[in-house]
Motif scaffolding. Structure first.
Motif, PDB file in Angstrom:
ATOM      1  N   LEU A   1      -5.819   9.760   4.695  1.00 17.86           N
ATOM      2  CA  LEU A   1      -4.407  10.029   4.146  1.00 17.86           C
ATOM      3  C   LEU A   1      -3.925   8.246   3.448  1.00 17.86           C
ATOM      4  O   LEU A   1      -3.362   8.418   2.305  1.00 17.86           O
ATOM      5  CB  LEU A   1      -3.232  10.507   4.567  1.00 17.86           C
ATOM      6  N   ALA A   2      -4.070   7.287   4.284  1.00 19.50           N
ATOM      7  CA  ALA A   2      -3.624   5.972   3.957  1.00 19.50           C
ATOM      8  C   ALA A   2      -4.528   5.690   2.567  1.00 19.50           C
ATOM      9  O   ALA A   2      -3.938   4.911   1.680  1.00 19.50           O
ATOM     10  CB  ALA A   2      -3.846   5.117   4.960  1.00 19.50           C
ATOM     11  N   GLU A   3      -5.710   6.040   2.621  1.00 18.26           N
ATOM     12  CA  GLU A   3      -6.841   5.564   1.647  1.00 18.26           C
ATOM     13  C   GLU A   3      -6.297   6.407   0.299  1.00 18.26           C
ATOM     14  O   GLU A   3      -6.242   5.772  -0.893  1.00 18.26           O
ATOM     15  CB  GLU A   3      -7.856   5.769   1.991  1.00 18.26           C
ATOM     16  N   ALA A   4      -6.124   7.700   0.622  1.00 19.10           N
ATOM     17  CA  ALA A   4      -5.395   8.726  -0.567  1.00 19.10           C
ATOM     18  C   ALA A   4      -4.230   8.153  -1.186  1.00 19.10           C
ATOM     19  O   ALA A   4      -4.125   8.109  -2.395  1.00 19.10           O
ATOM     20  CB  ALA A   4      -5.567  10.123  -0.110  1.00 19.10           C
ATOM     21  N   ARG A   5      -3.324   7.670  -0.339  1.00 22.88           N
ATOM     22  CA  ARG A   5      -2.135   6.997  -0.792  1.00 22.88           C
ATOM     23  C   ARG A   5      -2.197   5.900  -1.848  1.00 22.88           C
ATOM     24  O   ARG A   5      -1.625   5.856  -2.670  1.00 22.88           O
ATOM     25  CB  ARG A   5      -1.156   6.763   0.401  1.00 22.88           C
ATOM     26  N   CYS A   6      -3.266   4.976  -1.271  1.00 21.64           N
ATOM     27  CA  CYS A   6      -3.487   3.836  -1.964  1.00 21.64           C
ATOM     28  C   CYS A   6      -4.055   4.257  -3.489  1.00 21.64           C
ATOM     29  O   CYS A   6      -3.955   3.399  -4.479  1.00 21.64           O
ATOM     30  CB  CYS A   6      -4.567   2.968  -1.585  1.00 21.64           C
ATOM     31  N   ASP A   7      -4.620   5.472  -3.548  1.00 22.93           N
ATOM     32  CA  ASP A   7      -5.444   6.039  -4.829  1.00 22.93           C
ATOM     33  C   ASP A   7      -4.336   6.758  -5.550  1.00 22.93           C
ATOM     34  O   ASP A   7      -4.598   7.335  -6.496  1.00 22.93           O
ATOM     35  CB  ASP A   7      -6.431   6.852  -4.412  1.00 22.93           C
ATOM     36  N   GLY A   8      -2.965   6.931  -5.330  1.00 27.33           N
ATOM     37  CA  GLY A   8      -2.122   7.416  -5.810  1.00 27.33           C
ATOM     38  C   GLY A   8      -1.461   8.894  -5.625  1.00 27.33           C
ATOM     39  O   GLY A   8      -0.657   9.076  -5.910  1.00 27.33           O
ATOM     40  N   ALA A   9      -2.005   9.204  -4.351  1.00 25.94           N
ATOM     41  CA  ALA A   9      -1.342  10.516  -3.632  1.00 25.94           C
ATOM     42  C   ALA A   9      -0.203  10.397  -3.373  1.00 25.94           C
ATOM     43  O   ALA A   9       0.070   9.365  -2.456  1.00 25.94           O
ATOM     44  CB  ALA A   9      -2.348  10.909  -2.673  1.00 25.94           C
ATOM     45  N   LYS A  10       0.766  11.395  -3.424  1.00 28.46           N
ATOM     46  CA  LYS A  10       2.113  11.260  -2.833  1.00 28.46           C
ATOM     47  C   LYS A  10       2.146  12.340  -1.765  1.00 28.46           C
ATOM     48  O   LYS A  10       3.136  12.477  -0.922  1.00 28.46           O
ATOM     49  CB  LYS A  10       3.155  11.556  -3.883  1.00 28.46           C
TER      50      LYS A  10
END
Length: 275
Positions: free
Chosen positions: A235-244
């Motif tokens: 999820l940290a990676e997903a957050r870097c890709d714009g996920a909220k």
């Protein structure tokens, strides 16, 4: 009335489904493969329940035989109509809110069919803004992981009740490994002290929402926090890709507690039915 959707309906489908993001991730993300039959396993035929010219409910039938639905609880007349619309098609299972799944399977005459899995799972949501920092290290799978992943995917299917047949689990695992080794794979492997100790994946992705799935830790390595760590790192990676926001379903009480530890909260249930 019910009618099958065309490509021109895509915007209207998205507008309707976006009102209930927690339970429509599959229906919405599958729109990326178009509207109607296709070669991709997630290509989806959409069926619209129309009231006074507007969309009041959405059904989906994927290329690999899975049903999806988002229907308000007060609407019931749509289920026999949908069953009639897909008469003769192969159905392997269904996911969605419990009332949708139960009503659709009854309309299809499948309420008493043989299921490997047919239950409600906790539906959980987390704001990635409050995701705790993690130093866990994850990476994409590579060809050297193939045999390990076959074992992991097969065990995952048996553990979660997707199938009780070891032969079927291993057949499914071979297909999953091929997908996991593609360059665009959503699977991540957790590395601890140089060793692979767990995996997790993004099952569905929209602009700012992701759905987590396939969280797995080998039996002998469980109860060490690896499930939490691989999920947090993914999820940290997903957050870097714009996920909220992140959504997931917890298969059991232990998993639910692990997800709560990294900020997820239970907001309802989601039904999984696999023939």
């Amino acid at each position: 009335m019910i009618r099958e959707a065309t490509l021109e309906d895509a915007a209207g489908i998205e507008a309707f489904l976006s009102k209930t993001p927690e339970t429509t991730m599959f229906l919405r993300s599958n729109l990326a493969h178009g509207v109607g039959a296709g070669d991709h396993r997630h290509a989806t035929r959409y069926f619209l329940w129309m009231i006074r010219g507007g969309i009041a409910g959405v059904f989906g039938l994927t290329a690999d035989g899975f049903l999806l639905a988002q229907i308000p609880p007060e609407i019931t007349a749509c289920y026999p109509a949908f069953a009639n619309a897909i008469a003769g098609e192969t159905v392997l299972g269904m996911t969605g809110t419990s009332h949708c799944v139960v009503a659709a399977l009854k309309a299809l005459g499948l309420e008493d069919a043989a299921y490997s899995l047919n239950h409600d799972e906790p539906l959980m949501r987390a704001s990635l803004k409050h995701l705790p920092d993690t130093e866990a290290s994850v990476r994409r799978p590579d060809p050297a992981d193939a045999e390990m992943l076959k074992e992991w995917f097969a065990t995952y299917e048996m553990d979660t009740g997707i199938t009780s047949s070891e032969d079927i689990a291993r057949t499914h695992a071979e297909t999953r490994v091929k997908a996991a080794l593609r360059p665009d794979t959503p699977v991540r492997i957790l590395i601890e002290d140089g060793a692979a100790v767990g995996m997790a994946a993004i099952n569905a992705r929209l602009a700012d929402v992701v759905q987590v799935g396939g969280v797995f830790v080998p039996t002998l390595l469980r109860k060490r926090g690896y499930g939490r760590r691989v999920t947090a790192a993914l999820l940290a990676e997903a957050r870097c890709d714009g996920a909220k926001t992140a959504i997931l379903f917890a298969n059991n009480a232990a998993a639910e507690r692990a997800y709560e530890a990294i900020g997820f909260e239970t907001i309802g249930t989601y039904r999984v039915a696999l023939l």
